[in-house]
Motif scaffolding. Structure first.
Motif, PDB file in Angstrom:
ATOM      1  N   CYS A  19      -6.699 -44.012  35.556  1.00 35.37           N
ATOM      2  CA  CYS A  19      -6.967 -42.615  35.551  1.00 35.37           C
ATOM      3  C   CYS A  19      -6.604 -41.999  36.845  1.00 35.37           C
ATOM      4  CB  CYS A  19      -8.351 -42.338  35.063  1.00 35.37           C
ATOM      5  SG  CYS A  19      -8.601 -40.452  34.717  1.00 35.37           S
ATOM      6  N   CYS A  21      -7.608 -39.181  37.967  1.00 35.45           N
ATOM      7  CA  CYS A  21      -8.706 -38.226  38.756  1.00 35.45           C
ATOM      8  C   CYS A  21      -9.695 -39.489  39.353  1.00 35.45           C
ATOM      9  CB  CYS A  21      -9.368 -37.342  37.826  1.00 35.45           C
ATOM     10  SG  CYS A  21     -10.692 -37.959  36.890  1.00 35.45           S
ATOM     11  N   CYS A  22      -9.891 -40.613  38.880  1.00 31.53           N
ATOM     12  CA  CYS A  22     -11.005 -41.490  39.330  1.00 31.53           C
ATOM     13  C   CYS A  22     -10.801 -42.782  39.489  1.00 31.53           C
ATOM     14  CB  CYS A  22     -12.299 -41.146  38.366  1.00 31.53           C
ATOM     15  SG  CYS A  22     -11.819 -41.781  36.662  1.00 31.53           S
ATOM     16  N   CYS A  54      -9.841 -40.991  31.772  1.00 26.42           N
ATOM     17  CA  CYS A  54     -11.347 -40.855  31.559  1.00 26.42           C
ATOM     18  C   CYS A  54     -11.647 -39.672  30.746  1.00 26.42           C
ATOM     19  CB  CYS A  54     -12.176 -40.708  33.027  1.00 26.42           C
ATOM     20  SG  CYS A  54     -11.995 -39.217  33.727  1.00 26.42           S
ATOM     21  N   HIS A  57     -10.789 -36.338  32.484  1.00 20.64           N
ATOM     22  CA  HIS A  57      -9.632 -36.042  33.031  1.00 20.64           C
ATOM     23  C   HIS A  57      -8.982 -35.678  31.694  1.00 20.64           C
ATOM     24  CE1 HIS A  57      -5.959 -35.946  35.193  1.00 20.64           C
ATOM     25  NE2 HIS A  57      -5.456 -36.964  34.588  1.00 20.64           N
TER      26      HIS A  57
END
Ligand code: ZN
Length: 135
Positions: A19, A21-22, A54, A57
């Motif tokens: 992912c 973003c994370c 995720c 996101h």
């Protein structure tokens, strides 16, 4: 690419499908096997612009609530590829879900084959490519 001996997809770097973003990952062996076969058959580097997302996101980028990206799907950048060759190779590699975008090809390994477009411009762009590829 990785020191994890359990990672058996040498042409797929784990961080490229995590992912954005994370860094969360989702290991779907069927999807990863298909991506590995595709990379091997093309003999080219595949640029994955979106892999696992995720839930947060996926919502943030406007993904469908039941998007396959919440498990594992791949948006492959079209730049540097022959689009027709990419589609044909992806089908041969075992992908069953195809989303035809203007700058990317969405690929996943859903049970029921499906294909779709992202707006009128992508339809126009892909029509000449897909007209000779059997559905
Ligand atoms: Zn995330």
């Amino acid at each position: 690419m990785t020191t994890d001996a359990s990672w058996r997809w040498p042409h797929v770097a784990p961080d490229t499908i995590a992912c954005r973003c994370c860094g969360e990952t989702f290991v779907d062996p069927v999807a990863l096997d298909a991506l590995e076969r595709l990379a091997q058959s093309l003999g080219e580097n595949l640029v994955v612009t979106s892999g696992h997302r995720c839930a947060l996101h996926n919502a943030r980028v406007g993904g469908a609530p039941l998007s396959r990206h919440k498990r594992l799907a791949f948006d492959i950048a079209l730049a540097g590829h022959c689009n027709a060759e990419l589609v044909a190779a992806a089908r041969a590699a075992g992908f069953t879900g195809f989303g035809f975008g203007q700058t990317f090809l969405h690929l996943d390994t859903r049970a029921r084959p499906a294909r779709w477009f992202y707006g009128q411009r992508s339809i126009e762009q892909w029509t000449s490519v897909l007209c000779w590829i059997p559905a």
